[in-house]
Design a protein around this motif. Structure first.
Motif, short mmCIF file in Angstrom:
data_model
loop_
_atom_site.label_atom_id
_atom_site.label_comp_id
_atom_site.label_asym_id
_atom_site.label_seq_id
_atom_site.Cartn_x
_atom_site.Cartn_y
_atom_site.Cartn_z
N UNK A 146 20.06 40.02 33.54
CA UNK A 146 19.56 38.65 33.57
C UNK A 146 18.96 38.21 32.25
N UNK A 147 18.59 39.15 31.40
CA UNK A 147 17.95 38.84 30.12
C UNK A 147 18.77 39.47 29.01
N UNK A 148 19.08 38.70 27.99
CA UNK A 148 19.79 39.20 26.82
C UNK A 148 18.99 38.81 25.58
N UNK A 149 18.73 39.78 24.71
CA UNK A 149 17.96 39.53 23.49
C UNK A 149 18.80 39.90 22.27
N UNK A 166 16.32 35.98 19.17
CA UNK A 166 16.71 34.97 20.16
C UNK A 166 16.81 35.66 21.51
N UNK A 167 16.33 34.98 22.54
CA UNK A 167 16.40 35.51 23.90
C UNK A 167 17.09 34.51 24.81
N UNK A 168 17.92 35.01 25.71
CA UNK A 168 18.65 34.19 26.68
C UNK A 168 18.32 34.72 28.07
N UNK A 169 17.82 33.84 28.96
CA UNK A 169 17.48 34.21 30.33
C UNK A 169 18.23 33.29 31.28
N UNK A 197 17.43 31.10 9.07
CA UNK A 197 18.86 30.76 9.05
C UNK A 197 19.68 31.53 10.07
N UNK A 198 19.34 32.80 10.31
CA UNK A 198 20.10 33.60 11.27
C UNK A 198 19.80 33.13 12.69
N UNK A 199 18.54 32.78 13.00
CA UNK A 199 18.22 32.25 14.33
C UNK A 199 19.00 30.97 14.59
N UNK A 200 19.09 30.10 13.59
CA UNK A 200 19.84 28.86 13.75
C UNK A 200 21.30 29.14 14.07
N UNK A 221 25.33 30.47 20.67
CA UNK A 221 25.12 30.79 22.08
C UNK A 221 24.91 29.57 22.96
N UNK A 222 24.50 28.45 22.38
CA UNK A 222 24.30 27.25 23.18
C UNK A 222 22.85 26.99 23.52
N UNK A 223 22.65 26.00 24.40
CA UNK A 223 21.31 25.51 24.70
C UNK A 223 20.43 26.47 25.44
N UNK A 224 20.97 27.47 26.13
CA UNK A 224 20.14 28.41 26.87
C UNK A 224 19.45 29.43 25.97
N UNK A 225 19.85 29.50 24.71
CA UNK A 225 19.26 30.46 23.78
C UNK A 225 17.97 29.91 23.21
N UNK A 226 16.91 30.70 23.26
CA UNK A 226 15.60 30.28 22.77
C UNK A 226 15.11 31.27 21.72
N UNK A 227 14.71 30.77 20.54
CA UNK A 227 14.20 31.67 19.49
C UNK A 227 12.79 32.15 19.81
#
Length: 375
Positions: free
Chosen positions: A16-19, A39-42, A96-99, A105-111
């Motif tokens: 459920x969580x990808x970092x 960046x984390x995606x939940x 720059x890498x987070x951007x 990854x799209x909108x679900x990705x949060x830095x």
């Protein structure tokens, strides 16, 4: 040609969580420490109003886990960071890498970004020798990202992503170009004359894998005879947490070229040594990274912060010296000297805008390809 940027990726056991981490080594710049960012995606249906927290745990292990009996512990743990990272507080400046990762990854990705306190020690591993321990000896860091309703709740393994990260120091970009030099005079009480030993290194900072070359001049105006020359690279390990200090020889050479140096003679020559892991297999040698890592090297010299002294540094402090010894026989004894220098990694260059991304599954105890994975 576009060069791919390696991004480390890891999922929680329940998926459920990808970092994503752009790097596993975070630099101590002596004035500040680079933050741990990624960046984390939940999954939205899994989050359900809960929050994502980040925790950085510092572990200092100074004894084998197998020897811990009757409640005795040979490790200390310190929680350096425990903070909420999702939802983010205010606008965060992205690297720059987070951007690039968020865009891909799209909108679900949060830095996210967490900062280590400046006094935190650098990561160092101690070679367990032939008796390998189940856990690494030395100083290590662990970053955990987990989903929880409250900050103080106990971490659950199934919804936690854990990375092994390292705090490192690189060689200064603008070194002072100092050339270490030492002049030693050895006089004998019951014998006239003396032995003069002059040793000079090419520079103050060497990179891992370089050959450390010393220019040596020996003038013998005594009645003794120099029979042989012994050169060694010494690693000095100062463990501040247990107030222990010891040394290890990481390269050595015994030579009789130009010897014997008889009374009234002199010798000028260069001696080169290359300190690498392959030169030693002794227990307690300090390393950068795990022993099984393909790119593991000897530990780097410790540089104290600009605003502090060596007495204020914590953890495991490393330094190196070039030791030269002249064997003058049983009666003449030894003439010896030690010349300190620094052994470090060069500061890696920053990625360019043309670089592309390459995602790689995270392996816990490695920086490059581990030997276990290659096999």
């Amino acid at each position: 040609m576009v060069q791919a940027i390696k991004v480390f990726k890891k999922k929680s056991p329940n998926g459920k969580i990808t970092a994503y981490l752009s790097r596993r080594d975070f630099s101590d710049r002596r004035t500040h420490t680079d933050p741990i960012d990624g960046v984390v995606v939940v999954d939205a249906d899994y989050l359900q109003g809960r929050k994502v927290f980040a925790r950085v745990l510092l572990t200092y292990r100074y004894g084998r886990e197998e020897d811990e009996v009757m409640g005795l512990k040979f490790s200390k743990e310190f929680e350096l960071v425990h903070a909420e990272v999702l939802p983010p507080e205010g606008d965060q400046g992205l690297t720059p890498i987070q951007e690039k990762v968020v865009k891909k990854l799209g909108g679900s990705a949060m830095p996210f970004s967490v900062s280590l306190p400046d006094p935190a020690p650098c990561s160092v591993a101690l070679d367990p020798g032939s008796d390998e321990s189940s856990k690494m000896l030395g100083v290590s860091y662990e970053l955990s990202l987990y989903v929880s309703g409250e900050k103080e709740e106990t971490l659950k393994t199934q919804d936690t992503v854990t990375f092994s990260v390292r705090k490192v120091q690189y060689a200064p970009i603008d070194p002072d170009h100092r050339q270490p030099q030492l002049l030693v005079h050895r006089n004998y009480t019951l014998s006239p004359g003396r032995i003069i030993l002059d040793i000079t290194l090419g520079r103050d900072i060497y990179f891992h894998g370089d050959e450390i070359e010393a220019d040596v001049t020996i003038n013998n105006s005594s009645k003794k005879t120099v029979k042989s020359i012994m050169a060694e690279i010494i690693q000095h390990v100062d463990i501040t947490m247990t107030n222990m200090y010891y040394t290890r020889v990481v390269a050595s050479l015994e030579s009789r070229d130009g010897c014997p140096i008889v009374p009234g003679a002199s010798l000028t020559r260069s001696i080169g040594l290359r300190p690498v892991i392959g030169n030693t297999s002794r227990f307690g040698v300090a390393l950068d990274g795990q022993v099984k890592d393909k790119d593991a090297s000897l530990g780097s010299s410790t540089l104290c912060n600009a605003s502090s002294s060596v007495n204020d540094c914590l953890g495991i402090l490393l330094s190196y010296s070039f030791r030269l010894r002249l064997n003058c026989g049983a009666i003449g004894g030894e003439v010896s000297c030690e010349l300190p220098f620094k052994l470090m990694h060069p500061d890696p260059s920053a990625p360019t805008e043309e670089d592309d991304l390459e995602f790689e599954d995270f392996a816990r105890f490695r920086r490059g390809k581990s030997l276990d994975e290659l096999e």
